[in-house]
Design a protein around this motif. Structure first.
Motif, PDB file in Angstrom:
ATOM      1  N   THR A 102     -14.810 -11.215  15.755  1.00 24.29           N
ATOM      2  CA  THR A 102     -14.955 -11.752  17.106  1.00 24.29           C
ATOM      3  C   THR A 102     -13.961 -12.881  17.342  1.00 24.29           C
ATOM      4  O   THR A 102     -13.347 -12.981  18.421  1.00 24.29           O
ATOM      5  CB  THR A 102     -16.384 -12.259  17.335  1.00 24.29           C
ATOM      6  OG1 THR A 102     -17.303 -11.171  17.163  1.00 24.29           O
ATOM      7  CG2 THR A 102     -16.549 -12.844  18.730  1.00 24.29           C
ATOM      8  N   PHE A 103     -13.791 -13.737  16.342  1.00 24.59           N
ATOM      9  CA  PHE A 103     -12.806 -14.815  16.451  1.00 24.59           C
ATOM     10  C   PHE A 103     -11.401 -14.236  16.610  1.00 24.59           C
ATOM     11  O   PHE A 103     -10.621 -14.687  17.463  1.00 24.59           O
ATOM     12  CB  PHE A 103     -12.878 -15.712  15.213  1.00 24.59           C
ATOM     13  CG  PHE A 103     -11.807 -16.766  15.172  1.00 24.59           C
ATOM     14  CD1 PHE A 103     -11.898 -17.900  15.972  1.00 24.59           C
ATOM     15  CD2 PHE A 103     -10.691 -16.606  14.355  1.00 24.59           C
ATOM     16  CE1 PHE A 103     -10.901 -18.866  15.944  1.00 24.59           C
ATOM     17  CE2 PHE A 103      -9.695 -17.568  14.321  1.00 24.59           C
ATOM     18  CZ  PHE A 103      -9.800 -18.707  15.119  1.00 24.59           C
ATOM     19  N   CYS A 104     -11.081 -13.233  15.796  1.00 30.63           N
ATOM     20  CA  CYS A 104      -9.762 -12.597  15.890  1.00 30.63           C
ATOM     21  C   CYS A 104      -9.550 -11.949  17.255  1.00 30.63           C
ATOM     22  O   CYS A 104      -8.463 -12.045  17.844  1.00 30.63           O
ATOM     23  CB  CYS A 104      -9.606 -11.556  14.787  1.00 30.63           C
ATOM     24  SG  CYS A 104      -9.539 -12.242  13.117  1.00 30.63           S
ATOM     25  N   LEU A 105     -10.612 -11.309  17.762  1.00 32.43           N
ATOM     26  CA  LEU A 105     -10.511 -10.670  19.070  1.00 32.43           C
ATOM     27  C   LEU A 105     -10.299 -11.714  20.169  1.00 32.43           C
ATOM     28  O   LEU A 105      -9.520 -11.497  21.113  1.00 32.43           O
ATOM     29  CB  LEU A 105     -11.777  -9.855  19.355  1.00 32.43           C
ATOM     30  CG  LEU A 105     -11.811  -9.069  20.678  1.00 32.43           C
ATOM     31  CD1 LEU A 105     -10.655  -8.075  20.753  1.00 32.43           C
ATOM     32  CD2 LEU A 105     -13.141  -8.343  20.828  1.00 32.43           C
ATOM     33  N   GLY A 106     -10.981 -12.852  20.045  1.00 37.24           N
ATOM     34  CA  GLY A 106     -10.801 -13.923  21.016  1.00 37.24           C
ATOM     35  C   GLY A 106      -9.386 -14.483  21.004  1.00 37.24           C
ATOM     36  O   GLY A 106      -8.784 -14.716  22.058  1.00 37.24           O
ATOM     37  N   VAL A 107      -8.839 -14.701  19.800  1.00 33.18           N
ATOM     38  CA  VAL A 107      -7.460 -15.193  19.679  1.00 33.18           C
ATOM     39  C   VAL A 107      -6.482 -14.162  20.236  1.00 33.18           C
ATOM     40  O   VAL A 107      -5.512 -14.505  20.924  1.00 33.18           O
ATOM     41  CB  VAL A 107      -7.131 -15.512  18.204  1.00 33.18           C
ATOM     42  CG1 VAL A 107      -5.647 -15.837  18.039  1.00 33.18           C
ATOM     43  CG2 VAL A 107      -7.978 -16.674  17.713  1.00 33.18           C
ATOM     44  N   TYR A 108      -6.755 -12.899  19.944  1.00 31.92           N
ATOM     45  CA  TYR A 108      -5.902 -11.811  20.435  1.00 31.92           C
ATOM     46  C   TYR A 108      -5.898 -11.777  21.963  1.00 31.92           C
ATOM     47  O   TYR A 108      -4.843 -11.666  22.607  1.00 31.92           O
ATOM     48  CB  TYR A 108      -6.412 -10.496  19.859  1.00 31.92           C
ATOM     49  CG  TYR A 108      -5.710  -9.258  20.360  1.00 31.92           C
ATOM     50  CD1 TYR A 108      -4.324  -9.124  20.263  1.00 31.92           C
ATOM     51  CD2 TYR A 108      -6.442  -8.209  20.930  1.00 31.92           C
ATOM     52  CE1 TYR A 108      -3.692  -7.981  20.718  1.00 31.92           C
ATOM     53  CE2 TYR A 108      -5.806  -7.064  21.389  1.00 31.92           C
ATOM     54  CZ  TYR A 108      -4.431  -6.957  21.281  1.00 31.92           C
ATOM     55  OH  TYR A 108      -3.796  -5.833  21.731  1.00 31.92           O
ATOM     56  N   GLY A 109      -7.098 -11.869  22.574  1.00 29.82           N
ATOM     57  CA  GLY A 109      -7.187 -11.877  24.028  1.00 29.82           C
ATOM     58  C   GLY A 109      -6.479 -13.075  24.647  1.00 29.82           C
ATOM     59  O   GLY A 109      -5.793 -12.954  25.668  1.00 29.82           O
ATOM     60  N   ALA A 110      -6.628 -14.255  24.028  1.00 36.00           N
ATOM     61  CA  ALA A 110      -5.955 -15.452  24.532  1.00 36.00           C
ATOM     62  C   ALA A 110      -4.443 -15.315  24.436  1.00 36.00           C
ATOM     63  O   ALA A 110      -3.711 -15.741  25.339  1.00 36.00           O
ATOM     64  CB  ALA A 110      -6.429 -16.679  23.756  1.00 36.00           C
TER      65      ALA A 110
END
Length: 247
Positions: A226-234
Motif C-alpha cells: 500500500t505504501f509503494c502504491l501510494g508513492v507510485y500514485g504520487a
C-alpha cells in the motif's frame, strides 16, 4: 441553456466503457499489489475516482479542440475584417470556414450558427462573445470578448482594434502550439516511465513465481505494498504536473 463546456457530461456508452476500464484497473492493481479478492470490493471507489479523472481529461481535450478552432477562427476573422466585413457578417464567414475545416458539428461551428441566429434578432455581439468565453472557460476567447466589448463601448477604430487583438491572440496561440508539440515527446516518455514499476512487478510475478510471495497474504506485506502504491500514485501525479505547462 447553452452547453457549459467546462463540465463534461458522459454519455451512457462512455460511462459503461469507463466503468469497465475501472474494473479492469482494479483487477490489475489487485493482481500486482495485493493478490486478494477482497480488494475488488474497492471497485466502486476506484470507478468514481476514475470517472472524475476521465471527465476532467475529456473536458480539457474538448477545450483544446475549441482553442484550436478559435485559432483558425481568428485567422478567418482577420481576413474578413480586412476585406471590409462588419463584425456581424465576419462571424458568418468564420462559420463557413470552420465548417469546411472541422465539419458542421464542430463546437465553434455550432456556436457561430447560434450566434448568427441571435444576431438576427438584435442580440449584441459583445454579449454573445462574453457568454461564449464564460461557457468555454477558454482564456483566449474571454480576452477577445472582453477587448471587443470595451472597444464597442468606447468607440474608435473598432476594426483596427479587432485586427490587432486577433493578431496578438493568434501569435500567442501559435506559441502555445509550438510548446505543446515540443512537450509531446516528454509526455510520452513520462507515460512509459510511469508504466515501468507495474511492468517490473508483472515480470517478477510471471517469470519468478514465489519471489514476491512474502508480500502477499499478510498484513505487513499489504502495508508495504500500500505504501509503494501510494508513492507510485504520487510520482505519477507529480510527473503529470511537471509536463502540464500552460502558456
Amino acid at each position: 441553456m447553452r452547453e457549459d463546456y467546462r463540465i463534461y457530461r458522459l454519455s451512457w456508452r462512455e460511462r459503461f466503457l469507463y466503468i469497465f476500464q475501472a474494473v479492469l484497473l482494479t483487477g490489475l492493481l489487485d493482481y500486482l499489489f495485493y493478490a486478494s479478492p477482497w480488494v475488488m470490493l474497492l471497485t466502486p471507489a476506484v470507478a468514481v475516482i476514475f470517472l472524475r479523472r476521465k471527465k476532467r481529461r475529456l473536458a480539457a481535450q474538448r477545450r483544446g479542440r475549441i482553442e484550436k478552432q478559435f485559432q483558425d477562427m481568428l485567422t478567418s476573422l482577420c481576413v474578413a475584417l480586412r476585406a471590409g466585413y462588419a463584425m456581424e457578417n465576419a462571424l458568418g464567414e468564420c462559420r463557413k470556414d470552420l465548417e469546411k475545416l472541422y465539419g458542421p458539428e464542430a463546437e465553434l461551428a455550432r456556436e457561430l450558427r447560434y450566434m448568427q441566429g441571435q444576431i438576427s434578432v438584435s442580440v449584441p455581439v459583445e454579449g454573445l462573445l462574453l457568454e461564449l468565453g464564460e461557457r468555454t472557460g477558454a482564456e483566449d476567447i474571454q480576452n477577445f470578448a472582453g477587448i471587443y466589448a470595451i472597444a464597442k463601448r468606447t468607440g474608435g477604430n473598432l476594426e483596427q482594434v479587432l485586427q490587432n487583438t486577433a493578431g496578438k491572440l493568434k501569435e500567442k496561440m501559435e506559441t502555445a502550439g509550438e510548446i505543446e508539440a515540443s512537450l509531446a515527446a516528454k509526455r510520452m516518455e513520462q507515460r512509459v516511465m510511469g508504466l515501468m514499476p507495474c511492468a517490473i512487478i508483472l515480470y517478477l510475478r510471471l517469470l519468478s513465481p514465489g519471489f514476491l510471495d512474502p508480500l502477499y497474504g499478510n498484513l505487513l506485506g499489504a502495508a508495504v505494498m500500500t505504501f509503494c502504491l501510494g508513492v507510485y500514485g504520487a510520482a505519477l501525479r507529480l510527473g503529470e504536473r511537471i509536463v502540464d505547462i500552460e502558456v
